[in-house]
Design an enzyme around this catalytic site. Structure first.
Site, PDB file in Angstrom:
ATOM      1  N   CYS A   4       0.848  -1.199   0.000  1.00 40.53           N
ATOM      2  CA  CYS A   4       0.000   0.000   0.000  1.00 40.53           C
ATOM      3  C   CYS A   4       0.885   1.252   0.000  1.00 40.53           C
ATOM      4  CB  CYS A   4      -0.915  -0.005   1.226  1.00 40.53           C
ATOM      5  SG  CYS A   4      -1.753   1.579   1.500  1.00 40.53           S
ATOM      6  N   CYS A   7       0.640   3.283   3.265  1.00 39.87           N
ATOM      7  CA  CYS A   7       1.312   2.575   4.371  1.00 39.87           C
ATOM      8  C   CYS A   7       2.824   2.754   4.253  1.00 39.87           C
ATOM      9  CB  CYS A   7       0.961   1.089   4.358  1.00 39.87           C
ATOM     10  SG  CYS A   7      -0.674   0.700   5.013  1.00 39.87           S
ATOM     11  N   ASP A  30      -0.152  16.700  -0.921  1.00 38.32           N
ATOM     12  CA  ASP A  30      -0.486  15.929  -2.118  1.00 38.32           C
ATOM     13  C   ASP A  30       0.546  16.218  -3.209  1.00 38.32           C
ATOM     14  OD1 ASP A  30      -3.400  14.570  -3.246  1.00 38.32           O
ATOM     15  OD2 ASP A  30      -1.873  15.149  -4.718  1.00 38.32           O
ATOM     16  N   HIS A  46      -3.828   0.787   8.549  1.00 34.78           N
ATOM     17  CA  HIS A  46      -4.475   0.698   7.240  1.00 34.78           C
ATOM     18  C   HIS A  46      -5.979   0.427   7.349  1.00 34.78           C
ATOM     19  CE1 HIS A  46      -4.696  -0.026   2.876  1.00 34.78           C
ATOM     20  NE2 HIS A  46      -5.704  -0.816   3.235  1.00 34.78           N
ATOM     21  N   ASN A  84     -12.633  10.527  -1.077  1.00 35.25           N
ATOM     22  CA  ASN A  84     -13.145   9.759  -2.210  1.00 35.25           C
ATOM     23  C   ASN A  84     -13.242   8.287  -1.818  1.00 35.25           C
ATOM     24  OD1 ASN A  84     -13.149  12.089  -3.839  1.00 35.25           O
ATOM     25  ND2 ASN A  84     -10.990  11.809  -4.327  1.00 35.25           N
ATOM     26  N   HIS A  97      -8.146   8.226   3.286  1.00 35.94           N
ATOM     27  CA  HIS A  97      -7.473   9.513   3.428  1.00 35.94           C
ATOM     28  C   HIS A  97      -8.468  10.644   3.256  1.00 35.94           C
ATOM     29  CE1 HIS A  97      -7.187   8.215  -0.791  1.00 35.94           C
ATOM     30  NE2 HIS A  97      -7.250   9.498  -1.123  1.00 35.94           N
ATOM     31  N   HIS A  99      -8.684  14.570   1.951  1.00 31.91           N
ATOM     32  CA  HIS A  99      -8.035  15.682   1.257  1.00 31.91           C
ATOM     33  C   HIS A  99      -8.461  16.961   2.001  1.00 31.91           C
ATOM     34  CE1 HIS A  99      -7.173  13.555  -2.684  1.00 31.91           C
ATOM     35  NE2 HIS A  99      -8.115  12.754  -2.202  1.00 31.91           N
TER      36      HIS A  99
HETATM   37  P1  AMP Z   1      -7.665   9.721  -4.288  1.00 35.26           P
HETATM   38  O1  AMP Z   1      -7.685   9.881  -5.772  1.00 35.26           O
HETATM   39  O2  AMP Z   1      -8.796  10.384  -3.578  1.00 35.26           O
HETATM   40  O3  AMP Z   1      -7.474   8.278  -3.880  1.00 35.26           O
HETATM   41  O4  AMP Z   1      -6.387  10.537  -3.781  1.00 35.26           O
HETATM   42  C1  AMP Z   1      -5.101  10.043  -3.866  1.00 35.26           C
HETATM   43  C2  AMP Z   1      -4.199  11.232  -3.881  1.00 35.26           C
HETATM   44  O5  AMP Z   1      -2.887  10.797  -3.607  1.00 35.26           O
HETATM   45  C3  AMP Z   1      -4.134  11.975  -5.209  1.00 35.26           C
HETATM   46  O6  AMP Z   1      -4.589  13.320  -5.041  1.00 35.26           O
HETATM   47  C4  AMP Z   1      -2.663  11.916  -5.601  1.00 35.26           C
HETATM   48  O7  AMP Z   1      -2.203  13.105  -6.193  1.00 35.26           O
HETATM   49  C5  AMP Z   1      -2.000  11.642  -4.268  1.00 35.26           C
HETATM   50  N1  AMP Z   1      -0.724  10.955  -4.324  1.00 35.26           N
HETATM   51  C6  AMP Z   1      -0.401   9.845  -5.052  1.00 35.26           C
HETATM   52  N2  AMP Z   1       0.868   9.475  -4.797  1.00 35.26           N
HETATM   53  C7  AMP Z   1       1.358  10.362  -3.901  1.00 35.26           C
HETATM   54  C8  AMP Z   1       2.611  10.522  -3.254  1.00 35.26           C
HETATM   55  N3  AMP Z   1       3.631   9.678  -3.467  1.00 35.26           N
HETATM   56  N4  AMP Z   1       2.776  11.564  -2.401  1.00 35.26           N
HETATM   57  C9  AMP Z   1       1.759  12.424  -2.190  1.00 35.26           C
HETATM   58  N5  AMP Z   1       0.551  12.323  -2.750  1.00 35.26           N
HETATM   59  C10 AMP Z   1       0.346  11.314  -3.607  1.00 35.26           C
END
Ligand code: AMP
Length: 111
Positions: A4, A7, A30, A46, A84, A97, A99
């Protein structure tokens, strides 16, 4: 869960831009911000998504929202919190998570 992404970020195996951490939650910027302030707040333990969120985790997440909103300077101007869930919710990382987005006036409609 070793496969994950979040994680692995919590464990420090993948670098992140950390903004806040306590014993229950971890928060980082993000990688693809949608607003000047865009922080992801995740439980350290998790859980796949918000459907698996228990009361203790919900309290820890909302406490973190309060702290981070103040820390990021959006407490008074306002901000948005989104989680989401699943395919239609466009969840791309299957680790619960929030946002936290702010720092500008966000669009008022989803579509
Ligand atoms: P979701 O689409 O709601 O599952 O959000 C996942 C979020 O994780 C997205 O906004 C991505 O831009 C963000 N994301 C993906 N990989 C990383 C990372 N390595 N570091 C920070 N944010 C990330």
């Amino acid at each position: 869960m070793s496969d994950c992404l979040f994680c692995r970020i919590v464990a420090g195996e993948i670098p992140s831009n950390k903004v806040y951490e306590n014993d229950k939650v971890f928060a980082f910027r993000d990688i693809n911000p949608q607003a000047p302030v865009h922080v992801l707040i995740v439980p350290k333990r998790h859980k796949d998504n918000i459907l698996a969120c228990d009361a203790d985790t919900a309290a820890a997440l909302t406490d973190a929202v309060r702290v981070i909103a103040a820390q990021e300077g959006v407490e008074k101007s306002g901000f948005r919190v989104v989680s989401n869930c699943g395919k239609d919710g466009a969840q791309s990382v299957n680790h619960l998570h929030l946002h936290l987005m702010g720092g500008k006036t966000l669009p008022g409609r989803m579509a």
